[in-house]
Design a protein around this motif. Structure first.
Motif: not given
Length: 267
Positions: A173-202
């Motif tokens: 909704s703001l010009p800055r968010q054209l750079a910072t946006w995380l779509s809800p679908d990509d947010g879920a993709r990122l969570l799935e990656a973080a949940l399923t990556a083998p032994s991510p550590g920190f």
């Protein structure tokens, strides 16, 4: 036994976006929030716990049997120092400590770009693991959460993935968010990656979509298996000439670096 994921902040803005996207066959969701949580949808395997993330006994009980905890709970914008300490910093400690005590092996922490908000925008891509330079008490609380996550990995062996989220919403909704946006679908993709990556550590990774005007490196997120598919550019015509078209992006934190958010000085 079905996979069990705990989602804190389930009644919050990002929690409401992620809840239906995390649901799937063979997965049980435990939804945690201090606010009332809407009941499970038909076919959704979910139960609710209404409690504060600052309540260690309640969180330990809620995390029992969990394969992972996604911590989205807490205050999501600037506020008084005492509130930030209690809800965000102490709340992050409670979540990590409850995970340790309950035997939950993995915690995904919602950090923020505001943990590094006072880094100047110099036209280059902000790298992974950019050193903390918070822009607000809120940003400090997120940097503290990352530090706690590092401690709980190194001392106790928890897998902890900190997501420095930009702007997770249906559309920018703001010009800055054209750079910072995380779509809800990509947010879920990122969570799935973080949940399923083998032994991510920190890990500390940026939580943004594949934006044409993006400011942030996605190398570490991609190593987890994140494959963003959305781009804020599709909304550019709607926001470039909007009310915030003159927004100063001197710093990564945008308006969070404004003097308007200075702490009140009392005599």
């Amino acid at each position: 036994m079905p996979e069990r994921i705990v989602l804190t902040g389930a009644a919050g803005s990002m929690g409401r976006l992620m809840r239906p996207r995390l649901a799937r066959p063979g997965r049980s969701l435990r939804l945690v929030d201090i606010a009332p949580i809407p009941p499970a949808e038909p076919g959704e395997d979910a139960d609710a716990v209404q409690a504060s993330v600052t309540d260690l006994a309640a969180m330990q009980k809620a995390f029992e049997g969990a394969d992972a905890v996604v911590h989205l709970g807490g205050l999501s914008t600037e506020g008084p120092w005492e509130q930030m300490v209690r809800t965000n910093i102490h709340g992050s400690y409670v979540v990590l400590e409850a995970a340790r005590r309950s035997g939950s092996p993995r915690v995904i922490l919602a950090s923020s770009s505001h943990a590094v908000g006072f880094h100047p925008r110099d036209g280059s891509e902000a790298p992974d693991y950019l050193f903390p330079r918070p822009d607000t008490f809120y940003g400090v609380s997120k940097a503290a959460g990352e530090a706690l996550g590092s401690l709980y990995h190194d001392r106790y062996g928890l897998d902890v993935v900190c997501l420095r989220i930009g702007s997770c919403r249906e559309k920018p909704s703001l010009p800055r968010q054209l750079a910072t946006w995380l779509s809800p679908d990509d947010g879920a993709r990122l969570l799935e990656a973080a949940l399923t990556a083998p032994s991510p550590g920190f890990r500390v990774v940026w939580g943004v979509s594949a934006n044409t005007r993006g400011w942030f490196a996605l190398d570490e997120a991609r190593k987890l298996g994140y494959q963003p598919q959305d781009d804020a550019e599709q909304f550019a015509a709607d926001v470039e000439d909007g009310p915030a078209a003159g927004l100063d992006d001197t710093y990564l934190g945008g308006t969070f670096c404004s003097p308007e958010l200075d702490a009140e000085i009392t005599p």
